[in-house]
Design a protein around this motif. Structure first.
Motif: not given
Ligand code: M6R
Length: 353
Positions: A59, A103-104, A106, A154, A350
């Motif tokens: 992101s 964020s994917q 959130g 992932v 995460v």
């Molecule tokens: O859910 P988010 O977009 O906030 O997550 C951020 C990162 O943890 C996420 O983009 C991570 O780097 C991916 N696994 C990469 O492919």
């Protein structure tokens, strides 16, 4: 459900053309007017003197592309920050900052920590998320959907392209891209499809360039340097090939000493202004034995390039340039017999700092 796909990642790579159309359909009406972005969002942003994009991982990389749209089309100075850094070392802010969280899920704890901090300081914030009704969408003043649909693998793929697209649309709502964005997005969807139809090419490239290799490089300049970061993350996180992505001009400042016979160096070449310089850098690493793999846009392509990318507006080329890297990462991982969707030590969301 993965349907006939062996892995979610491949399904999600393939869904990107549909996602691009869905986003255009959501944010443009039939006459080509923008819709779906409340005036309260654009009005509040117009009052700001600087945008701060805060995100993690993929992101964050999408934010690096968005910065260009906000600066070039909306004329608003924009900074992009890694959430885990911003949270404990807040940079000096402008007088009227506006925060954009990308964020994917959130739910990313690092980004949530920053949102908590900036809310306490009274600054306005917008979340662009794929999962609506998540912590980051609920706790920000505003939220807009990224519309990639559920992403299970992932390794993030369609959420990245969707985030880039939605930022382009938001920037167009705040300013003027100087071209018909809706028409161009229709073209982007067609060309995404054209690239994902060429899976065999990327399977071969992955086999020939990455077999038995333990390290690799992605280089580019300008927007391609930002895509190189994402391309490298994709390859390393699932195939465990140690991959560095960086601005090609930095090669001569250190990294070129790592080039040996056969070292895979992927070059992304979609930006006209710097194409000549990047060609020079490709020649320099090739002269030191690197196995160079060039992904170039049509008008900049030369004989010997590994894949010719169809051409759309240059600022939208990151959406196309990332796809070969996603597919190369996928096939390199498959070749190694690893679980593409579930790389070791990683979680999809995460939620700890
Ligand atoms: O859910 P988010 O977009 O906030 O997550 C951020 C990162 O943890 C996420 O983009 C991570 O780097 C991916 N696994 C990469 O492919």
């Amino acid at each position: 459900d993965k349907g006939a796909y062996p892995y979610y990642m491949l399904k999600e790579i393939d869904e990107q053309a549909v996602v691009a159309r869905k986003i255009a359909g959501h944010y443009f009406d039939e006459d080509g007017n923008l819709q779906g972005i409340p005036c309260a969002v654009t009005d509040t942003i117009q009052e700001a003197d600087r945008l701060y994009i805060v995100a993690a991982g993929t992101s964050y990389h999408a934010g690096l592309i968005g910065k260009r749209y906000f600066e070039q089309w909306a004329k608003i100075p924009t900074e992009v920050h890694i959430a885990s850094e911003f949270a404990y070392d807040q940079p000096m802010l402008s007088e009227k900052p506006f925060f954009i969280f990308l964020s994917q899920s959130g739910e990313t704890a690092d980004s949530r920590e920053v949102l908590d901090n900036v809310k306490k300081q009274g600054y306005p914030a917008l979340t662009l998320a794929n999962v609506m009704n998540s912590t980051l969408t609920r706790e920000a003043d505003f939220a807009l959907p990224v519309l990639a649909g559920p992403e299970i693998a992932v390794a993030s793929t369609k959420a990245y392209t969707a985030q880039v697209l939605v930022q382009a649309i938001l920037a167009a709502a705040l300013g003027n891209p100087g071209f018909d964005l809706k028409a161009e997005l229709a073209k982007v969807a067609v060309e995404i499809q054209a690239i994902t139809d060429e899976k065999e090419s990327f399977k071969k490239i992955a086999e020939s360039a990455l077999k038995d290799q333990q390290s690799a490089f992605y280089i580019g300049r300008g927007l391609d340097a930002a895509v190189a970061l994402e391309a490298a993350l994709k390859l390393k996180e699932i195939s465990y090939v140690q991959t560095e992505g960086f601005a090609a001009g930095e090669l001569k400042h250190g990294t070129i000493s790592l080039i040996e016979e056969g070292t895979p160096v992927f070059a992304l070449l979609t930006q006209k202004k710097t194409a000549g310089l990047l060609r020079g850098e490709v020649a320099q690493v090739a002269a030191r034995g690197a196995n160079t793999v060039v992904f170039a846009s049509e008008s900049l392509a030369q004989d010997g390039d590994a894949f010719v990318l169809p051409e759309v507006n240059e600022l939208l080329m990151p959406i196309l340039a990332v796809i070969p890297a996603q597919l190369v990462a996928y096939y390199a991982t498959l070749d190694r017999g690893l679980d593409v969707d579930r790389p070791r030590n990683l979680a999809k969301s995460v939620t700890v700092q």
